[in-house]
Design a protein around this motif. Sequence first.
Motif, short mmCIF file in Angstrom:
data_model
loop_
_atom_site.label_atom_id
_atom_site.label_comp_id
_atom_site.label_asym_id
_atom_site.label_seq_id
_atom_site.Cartn_x
_atom_site.Cartn_y
_atom_site.Cartn_z
N GLY A 1 0.80 -1.22 0.00
CA GLY A 1 0.00 0.00 0.00
C GLY A 1 0.83 1.27 0.00
N ARG A 2 0.19 2.38 0.39
CA ARG A 2 0.82 3.68 0.28
C ARG A 2 2.01 3.83 1.22
NH1 ARG A 2 -4.55 7.60 0.10
NH2 ARG A 2 -5.62 6.51 -1.60
N ALA A 3 1.93 3.20 2.40
CA ALA A 3 3.05 3.30 3.35
C ALA A 3 4.31 2.72 2.74
CB ALA A 3 2.71 2.59 4.66
N GLY A 4 4.18 1.57 2.09
CA GLY A 4 5.34 0.96 1.44
C GLY A 4 5.83 1.77 0.27
N LEU A 5 4.90 2.36 -0.48
CA LEU A 5 5.29 3.18 -1.62
C LEU A 5 6.05 4.42 -1.15
CD1 LEU A 5 5.30 3.75 -4.60
CD2 LEU A 5 3.00 4.69 -4.39
N ARG A 6 5.58 5.02 -0.06
CA ARG A 6 6.32 6.17 0.49
C ARG A 6 7.73 5.75 0.92
NH1 ARG A 6 1.20 7.43 2.83
NH2 ARG A 6 1.81 6.37 4.75
N ALA A 7 7.84 4.55 1.49
CA ALA A 7 9.16 4.05 1.90
C ALA A 7 10.05 3.81 0.69
CB ALA A 7 9.00 2.77 2.71
N ALA A 8 9.45 3.33 -0.41
CA ALA A 8 10.22 3.09 -1.64
C ALA A 8 10.74 4.40 -2.21
CB ALA A 8 9.35 2.37 -2.67
N VAL A 9 9.90 5.43 -2.17
CA VAL A 9 10.34 6.74 -2.66
C VAL A 9 11.47 7.28 -1.79
CG1 VAL A 9 9.65 9.13 -3.03
CG2 VAL A 9 8.12 7.28 -3.74
N ALA A 10 11.30 7.16 -0.47
CA ALA A 10 12.32 7.66 0.46
C ALA A 10 13.63 6.87 0.36
CB ALA A 10 11.79 7.60 1.89
N LEU A 11 13.54 5.63 -0.04
CA LEU A 11 14.73 4.78 -0.15
C LEU A 11 15.71 5.30 -1.20
CD1 LEU A 11 16.05 2.00 0.67
CD2 LEU A 11 14.79 1.01 -1.26
N ARG A 12 15.18 5.90 -2.24
CA ARG A 12 15.99 6.35 -3.37
C ARG A 12 16.93 5.25 -3.85
NH1 ARG A 12 15.38 11.41 -4.68
NH2 ARG A 12 17.25 11.35 -5.98
N PRO A 13 16.37 4.15 -4.33
CA PRO A 13 17.19 3.01 -4.74
C PRO A 13 18.07 3.33 -5.94
CG PRO A 13 14.95 2.71 -5.50
CD PRO A 13 14.94 3.91 -4.59
N ARG A 14 19.15 2.57 -6.06
CA ARG A 14 20.05 2.74 -7.21
C ARG A 14 19.35 2.30 -8.50
NH1 ARG A 14 25.13 3.86 -8.40
NH2 ARG A 14 26.33 2.65 -9.90
N ALA A 15 18.51 1.28 -8.39
CA ALA A 15 17.75 0.80 -9.55
C ALA A 15 16.50 0.11 -9.06
CB ALA A 15 18.59 -0.15 -10.40
N VAL A 16 15.48 0.08 -9.92
CA VAL A 16 14.24 -0.65 -9.65
C VAL A 16 14.13 -1.75 -10.69
CG1 VAL A 16 11.75 -0.51 -9.36
CG2 VAL A 16 13.17 1.48 -8.83
N PHE A 17 14.06 -2.99 -10.22
CA PHE A 17 13.92 -4.15 -11.11
C PHE A 17 12.45 -4.57 -11.13
CE2 PHE A 17 18.31 -4.49 -9.47
CZ PHE A 17 19.00 -4.42 -10.68
#
Length: 357
Positions: free
Chosen positions: A54-70
Amino acid sequence: MADYLLFATERYALPILRPLADALHAAGHTAHAWFADGAAASTLPAPVRMLAPGRAGLRAAVALRPRAVFSAANWVPPFVAGAKVQLFHGFNVEKREDARGHFRVRGLFDLYCTQGPATTAPFRALAAQAGHFAVVETGWPKLDPLFGDDDDGGAAKWRRLAGRRQTVLFASTFTERLSAAPHLLEAIAAQIASGERYWLLTLHPKCAPELFERYRALTGANATFVETEDLISAQRAADVLVADTTSVVSEFVVQRKPVVTFRNRAPKPHMIDFDDPAALAAQLEQAFAPSPELQAAIDAYADAIHPYRDGRSSQRVIAATEDLLAGRLGRLRRKPWSSLLRGLQIRRELGYWGRGA
């Protein structure tokens, strides 16, 4: 060393992402996962760090600023940081026209990691025309366990259940007009009742619940039902596949093993295709004693769609991603305006209007 994000929208993406997560961990990186839609309740085992659905995880994904998304889906949230890498959720089995199917370019990805020459050439032609994504032939992470030196125990378990009997795997697509599951149920039930061979049964997660109930009811001394997450080990254990137009046909053929297909949408020389359920037994006999011509066609098709048999496609995906980030794959053009519109649609569908990358 670096944070990477794994993205999926369906359960069948989990076996694609797990080998890649293992390779990232072995290289000292951290793999996080955020799943949406049909995969939202699914998890990958440690050391993957699961983000909340959900949105909580999506916010965490945005905050993570990953090097790449697979991504093992058709799309990816464009507002999450990092290179967007398409892994594909299956082989090109020609269910739809190219422009609507496997070769559809949505303007969301920076890198397409193709499975073999049959898909690499068309995607490179599209890349040359569009200019906003790169293409590297890596092989498919999902198939790494198929060729690994070690068995996770799954294939050995199926072989123990089969004993000395030949093993048949049945798999079916969820697309109603293409699915063999309703048509072959009675013929498969008769084969199972005979006990001559051992059967592994699986269905696409999106198949109707009543079909799941009917096929699960066939399990016993001569058959077992295989969950989606265990499909690779079942393919490894089986000698012959019975299927339809599911992409499992291509996955299985990569092992150079025969496939029997029921009313395949685009039958090829490497398939034993038939349209009468009563003929199943005869087709199985042919599959268990393939002619030299059939075996040659199987080998040629396997080389075209996935020539890699070293179990290291995940490592090649990571290397290709690093080449992209380092600029070694050339300079990409800006994404088309249509990708901006798609990004807004994704925000609306996910209910997320916060800041992105």
